[in-house]
Design an enzyme around this catalytic site. Sequence first.
Site, mmCIF file in Angstrom:
data_model
loop_
_atom_site.group_PDB
_atom_site.id
_atom_site.type_symbol
_atom_site.label_atom_id
_atom_site.label_comp_id
_atom_site.label_asym_id
_atom_site.label_seq_id
_atom_site.Cartn_x
_atom_site.Cartn_y
_atom_site.Cartn_z
ATOM 1 N N VAL A 158 -88.463 6.804 -15.052
ATOM 2 C CA VAL A 158 -89.506 6.186 -14.797
ATOM 3 C C VAL A 158 -90.118 5.437 -16.030
ATOM 4 C CG1 VAL A 158 -91.988 6.053 -13.826
ATOM 5 C CG2 VAL A 158 -90.160 7.771 -13.015
ATOM 6 N N TYR A 159 -90.327 6.248 -17.081
ATOM 7 C CA TYR A 159 -90.869 5.156 -18.511
ATOM 8 C C TYR A 159 -90.052 4.434 -18.824
ATOM 9 C CZ TYR A 159 -92.170 4.919 -23.153
ATOM 10 O OH TYR A 159 -92.457 4.321 -24.559
#
Length: 257
Positions: A158-159
Amino acid sequence: MTDLLKGKTILITGASSGIGASAAHLFAREGAHVVITARRKAELEQVAERIAADGGEVLAVQADTTDADDLSRAVAGAVERWGRLDGALNNAGRSQGGGRLADVTDETFDAVAEVNFKGVWLAMRAELRAMTAEGAGGGSIVNVSSIGGTFGAAGQSVYGATKAAVIAMSRAAAAEYGREGVRVNAIAPGATMTEMMAGWQQRDPSIVERLSALAALGRPGQPDEIAEAAAWLLSDRASYVTGMTLGVDGGTAPWPH
């Protein structure tokens, strides 16, 4: 100092620590008027006090990068104080904290995306409106991405996705606003000794050593080294550079799976 940013008014988000705080000090030493924002009021004011004590011009505005009204207020403060907004370093970010993709919770996804992607979009929207207003004359924006946004890293799905989105959004904005005198670039730091890295190190004491082994320079970066790259991109010396992503990663190879 070289007066690299002399007379420019530059907004910095996430300026209470790490890359943002280092950038605020550097930009002020290089002659800029700096508007610093962060959620943490006490830490932000400490940064402002140190800049002022060194003779720098600084305005501290407590602001949440996910709050459009806060960001508009910070931009308005810059224009009211110094007449214009010449540059911005959109630095505020949040770590994912690890975990394989299928184990990431909805809450974690939303929290990371809200700061790392939507927060940059909200900041750019406010900044671009000021830089393209009648008589403003344009400006320069640098968005902080990550090497995690240029190649995948296990535990950072996600990052990495949000940081990749920052790169794509920066390129799009560069294409949209170039003829109005606005340059938009991104920087992609590698392993850098910030509070975020300290948090990773608490969970995994070997991470700095392992990431350093992937860098051609054999060490992590320091926040002031990232700030130096941003300062150049914001300066007139980078006047023909836009839509680019500058890796500031010590020559880091892709992270292992």
